[in-house]
Enzyme design. Structure first.
Site, PDB file in Angstrom:
ATOM      1  N   ASP A 182     -51.853  15.960 164.914  1.00 58.28           N
ATOM      2  CA  ASP A 182     -51.913  15.847 163.455  1.00 58.28           C
ATOM      3  C   ASP A 182     -52.078  14.397 162.998  1.00 58.28           C
ATOM      4  O   ASP A 182     -52.354  14.148 161.826  1.00 58.28           O
ATOM      5  CB  ASP A 182     -50.684  16.490 162.788  1.00 58.28           C
ATOM      6  CG  ASP A 182     -49.375  16.079 163.419  1.00 58.28           C
ATOM      7  OD1 ASP A 182     -49.374  15.697 164.607  1.00 58.28           O
ATOM      8  OD2 ASP A 182     -48.341  16.129 162.735  1.00 58.28           O
ATOM      9  N   HIS A 214     -40.391  11.502 168.208  1.00 60.00           N
ATOM     10  CA  HIS A 214     -39.882  12.609 168.984  1.00 60.00           C
ATOM     11  C   HIS A 214     -40.693  12.874 170.256  1.00 60.00           C
ATOM     12  O   HIS A 214     -40.419  13.853 170.958  1.00 60.00           O
ATOM     13  CB  HIS A 214     -39.851  13.878 168.109  1.00 60.00           C
ATOM     14  CG  HIS A 214     -41.223  14.381 167.682  1.00 60.00           C
ATOM     15  ND1 HIS A 214     -41.652  15.648 167.994  1.00 60.00           N
ATOM     16  CD2 HIS A 214     -42.239  13.805 167.021  1.00 60.00           C
ATOM     17  CE1 HIS A 214     -42.868  15.844 167.505  1.00 60.00           C
ATOM     18  NE2 HIS A 214     -43.242  14.738 166.910  1.00 60.00           N
ATOM     19  N   HIS A 269     -45.808  12.203 157.098  1.00 60.97           N
ATOM     20  CA  HIS A 269     -45.822  13.499 156.412  1.00 60.97           C
ATOM     21  C   HIS A 269     -45.008  13.393 155.124  1.00 60.97           C
ATOM     22  O   HIS A 269     -43.903  12.831 155.126  1.00 60.97           O
ATOM     23  CB  HIS A 269     -45.180  14.595 157.271  1.00 60.97           C
ATOM     24  CG  HIS A 269     -45.926  14.910 158.530  1.00 60.97           C
ATOM     25  ND1 HIS A 269     -47.149  15.541 158.538  1.00 60.97           N
ATOM     26  CD2 HIS A 269     -45.614  14.690 159.824  1.00 60.97           C
ATOM     27  CE1 HIS A 269     -47.556  15.700 159.785  1.00 60.97           C
ATOM     28  NE2 HIS A 269     -46.648  15.178 160.588  1.00 60.97           N
ATOM     29  N   GLU A 277     -49.715  12.608 168.600  1.00 62.91           N
ATOM     30  CA  GLU A 277     -49.794  14.052 168.366  1.00 62.91           C
ATOM     31  C   GLU A 277     -51.025  14.369 167.505  1.00 62.91           C
ATOM     32  O   GLU A 277     -51.452  13.566 166.679  1.00 62.91           O
ATOM     33  CB  GLU A 277     -48.502  14.538 167.697  1.00 62.91           C
ATOM     34  CG  GLU A 277     -48.291  16.028 167.859  1.00 62.91           C
ATOM     35  CD  GLU A 277     -46.908  16.478 167.394  1.00 62.91           C
ATOM     36  OE1 GLU A 277     -46.073  15.621 167.045  1.00 62.91           O
ATOM     37  OE2 GLU A 277     -46.674  17.706 167.381  1.00 62.91           O
ATOM     38  N   TYR A 331     -37.362  19.454 158.077  1.00 59.72           N
ATOM     39  CA  TYR A 331     -38.200  18.692 159.005  1.00 59.72           C
ATOM     40  C   TYR A 331     -37.330  18.082 160.106  1.00 59.72           C
ATOM     41  O   TYR A 331     -37.631  18.193 161.300  1.00 59.72           O
ATOM     42  CB  TYR A 331     -38.942  17.584 158.240  1.00 59.72           C
ATOM     43  CG  TYR A 331     -39.970  16.869 159.074  1.00 59.72           C
ATOM     44  CD1 TYR A 331     -41.316  17.198 158.980  1.00 59.72           C
ATOM     45  CD2 TYR A 331     -39.604  15.874 159.971  1.00 59.72           C
ATOM     46  CE1 TYR A 331     -42.262  16.560 159.758  1.00 59.72           C
ATOM     47  CE2 TYR A 331     -40.535  15.235 160.750  1.00 59.72           C
ATOM     48  CZ  TYR A 331     -41.861  15.576 160.641  1.00 59.72           C
ATOM     49  OH  TYR A 331     -42.789  14.945 161.421  1.00 59.72           O
ATOM     50  N   ASP A 350     -43.388  10.001 162.137  1.00 58.95           N
ATOM     51  CA  ASP A 350     -42.682  11.263 161.875  1.00 58.95           C
ATOM     52  C   ASP A 350     -41.248  11.058 161.384  1.00 58.95           C
ATOM     53  O   ASP A 350     -40.671  11.960 160.762  1.00 58.95           O
ATOM     54  CB  ASP A 350     -42.689  12.142 163.131  1.00 58.95           C
ATOM     55  CG  ASP A 350     -44.036  12.832 163.330  1.00 58.95           C
ATOM     56  OD1 ASP A 350     -44.810  12.916 162.366  1.00 58.95           O
ATOM     57  OD2 ASP A 350     -44.304  13.286 164.458  1.00 58.95           O
ATOM     58  N   HIS A 404     -48.315   7.379 166.851  1.00 57.50           N
ATOM     59  CA  HIS A 404     -47.959   8.627 167.540  1.00 57.50           C
ATOM     60  C   HIS A 404     -49.258   9.367 167.842  1.00 57.50           C
ATOM     61  O   HIS A 404     -50.142   9.446 166.988  1.00 57.50           O
ATOM     62  CB  HIS A 404     -47.051   9.445 166.616  1.00 57.50           C
ATOM     63  CG  HIS A 404     -46.552  10.737 167.174  1.00 57.50           C
ATOM     64  ND1 HIS A 404     -46.348  10.954 168.520  1.00 57.50           N
ATOM     65  CD2 HIS A 404     -46.178  11.897 166.545  1.00 57.50           C
ATOM     66  CE1 HIS A 404     -45.886  12.183 168.694  1.00 57.50           C
ATOM     67  NE2 HIS A 404     -45.783  12.778 167.517  1.00 57.50           N
ATOM     68  N   HIS A 408     -46.382  23.310 164.206  1.00 56.98           N
ATOM     69  CA  HIS A 408     -45.974  23.403 165.617  1.00 56.98           C
ATOM     70  C   HIS A 408     -45.965  24.876 166.021  1.00 56.98           C
ATOM     71  O   HIS A 408     -44.909  25.433 166.362  1.00 56.98           O
ATOM     72  CB  HIS A 408     -44.595  22.777 165.861  1.00 56.98           C
ATOM     73  CG  HIS A 408     -44.599  21.280 165.780  1.00 56.98           C
ATOM     74  ND1 HIS A 408     -43.452  20.545 165.577  1.00 56.98           N
ATOM     75  CD2 HIS A 408     -45.602  20.376 165.884  1.00 56.98           C
ATOM     76  CE1 HIS A 408     -43.751  19.265 165.554  1.00 56.98           C
ATOM     77  NE2 HIS A 408     -45.055  19.131 165.739  1.00 56.98           N
TER      78      HIS A 408
END
Ligand SMILES: Cc1cc2nc3c(=O)[nH]c(=O)nc-3n(C[C@H](O)[C@H](O)[C@H](O)COP(=O)(O)O)c2cc1C
Length: 395
Positions: free
Chosen positions: A84, A146, A224, A82, A193, A165, A80, A24
């Protein structure tokens, strides 16, 4: 590393990013590297759960190809959007345009904006299911844990939760399961994290954990880090305490200095706290790993922030860090401020204002000392630390 079967006909096909040292941007230092986990379910409908960061796309394709031709994939679950987790989607959809995507309404909107995509996307809601043949997938929306698009996916036949996440950690390792790795590193990376990414959403997480109680889970596969298969009750209890902002009776002193007067102040205050029998850690924010500092703040009940005055306010590294901390929304913490000045001062007041804006209760007046502390002022600083320690002990 090769693929690994984590449940019957469910394979980890993710990527290990040994070089990941910050995440991030530079808001989160990942000293142990990281992973992007993707899971392949071999059923009548071959289904992929999430993908990987774009630069690991070929790695993902190679792993999938060890198990099945890419074209056999029928569905990708987008827990998700995002980058990644969605970064490999453009290439996968280019190679296999028949693949259907499943995710929330916000995920669909986000993917269109991110990739300009016109992919075949089915919006799912909490309680919706997808029958793959032998296995079923059940979806639970987790908005703002998130991002607005987040959801998790549960497979009742295998009692596995694909949590994305949630329950993630940044930990590059050859091992894939939580019982196979160094437990101290795992705990720290898990807490870092959470503190870096999930801390602001504590209340939502508390409620979502209650919803998860409806599922019979014996494995949690995040996007992750390692997969949780051992001692899930302990893991869920840890998350509960974190989401409730439970803390330790511990003091974290974070300061910044130009000419070390504020260092002397921090050390004298810390000495008093330690001699009062209270755990204390001290960080010069300009030279410390911010994620490590955040980890300690995440654990601790009591904060002391210090800075010398520079142009009527606090120094810039502390200011940036405290603004970041404000965004993490710590709850149930208290603290005080300190710092050296030359003439008009201003840093202590500015720190206190920011602490209050963050919701940190100020429990004693700040202490500001002109230039270097004298012996008498060192005694005052000791008393300042002692009285602060008493407040921590009286919890
Ligand atoms: C560039 C610079 C700007 C400063 N600005 C202020 C100021 O606006 N108000 C003030 O009271 N002191 C100011 N000072 C004085 C310092 O706050 C003072 O020297 C203090 O003792 C430094 O503490 P430290 O040794 O912890 O850095 C300034 C000092 C420097 C070097």
């Amino acid at each position: 590393m090769d693929t690994i079967q984590i449940k019957p006909n469910i394979h980890w096909v993710g990527a290990i990013d040994w070089d990941l040292k910050h995440f991030h941007g530079h808001t989160y230092n990942t000293i142990h590297g990281g992973t992007y986990n993707s899971y392949l379910i071999m059923d009548e409908q071959v289904t992929l759960i999430d993908t990987v960061q774009e630069n690991f796309t070929q790695n993902l394709i190679d792993k999938i190809s060890q198990i099945t031709p890419l074209e056999t994939i029928q569905n990708i679950i987008v827990n998700h959007i995002e980058y990644d987790h969605s970064g490999a989607l453009p290439k996968l959809l280019e190679l296999a345009p028949h693949i259907k995507l499943y995710g929330t309404q916000k995920a669909q909107e986000g993917l269109v904006k991110m990739y300009g995509s016109s992919w075949n996307f089915t919006v799912v809601k909490t309680g919706d299911t997808l029958n793959l043949g032998q296995k079923t997938l059940q979806f639970l929306e987790t908005p703002m844990i998130h991002w607005p698009d987040n959801m998790v996916t549960y497979c009742p036949q295998d009692k596995i939760l694909f949590s994305n996440d949630a329950f993630g950690q940044q930990y590059a390792t050859n091992e894939r399961f939580n019982d196979e790795v160094d437990q101290d590193i795992l705990y720290q990376e898990h807490a870092k994290y959470y503190a870096s990414i999930l801390w602001p959403f504590a209340n939502l997480i508390t409620n979502k954990l209650k919803e998860l109680e409806a599922f019979d889970i014996d494995m949690i596969a995040p996007s992750h880090g390692v997969i949780w298969r051992h001692d899930l009750p302990k893991l869920l209890e840890t998350y509960k305490t974190w989401s409730e902002n439970q803390t330790k009776p511990k003091v974290v002193i974070v300061y910044e200095t130009m000419w070390q007067s504020t260092t002397t102040m921090a050390q004298k205050i810390a000495q008093a706290i330690e001699e009062a029998g209270v755990e204390v850690v001290v960080f010069d924010i300009a030279t410390s790993d911010h994620t490590q500092v955040l980890y300690h703040l995440f654990e601790a009940k009591a904060y002391l922030f210090g800075s010398s005055t520079h142009d009527n306010g606090m120094l810039p590294n502390l200011a940036g860090f405290l603004h970041f901390l404000k965004g993490q929304k710590p709850q149930h913490r208290f603290g005080a401020a300190f710092g050296s000045l030359g003439w008009g001062g201003g840093a202590v007041k500015e720190i206190e204002e920011l602490m209050q804006a963050t919701g940190i209760e100020i429990v004693q007046p700040g202490i500001a000392i002109k230039y270097r502390p004298t012996d008498e002022e060192l005694r005052q600083l000791y008393e300042f630390g002692k009285s602060f320690a008493e407040k921590v002990k009286s919890l």
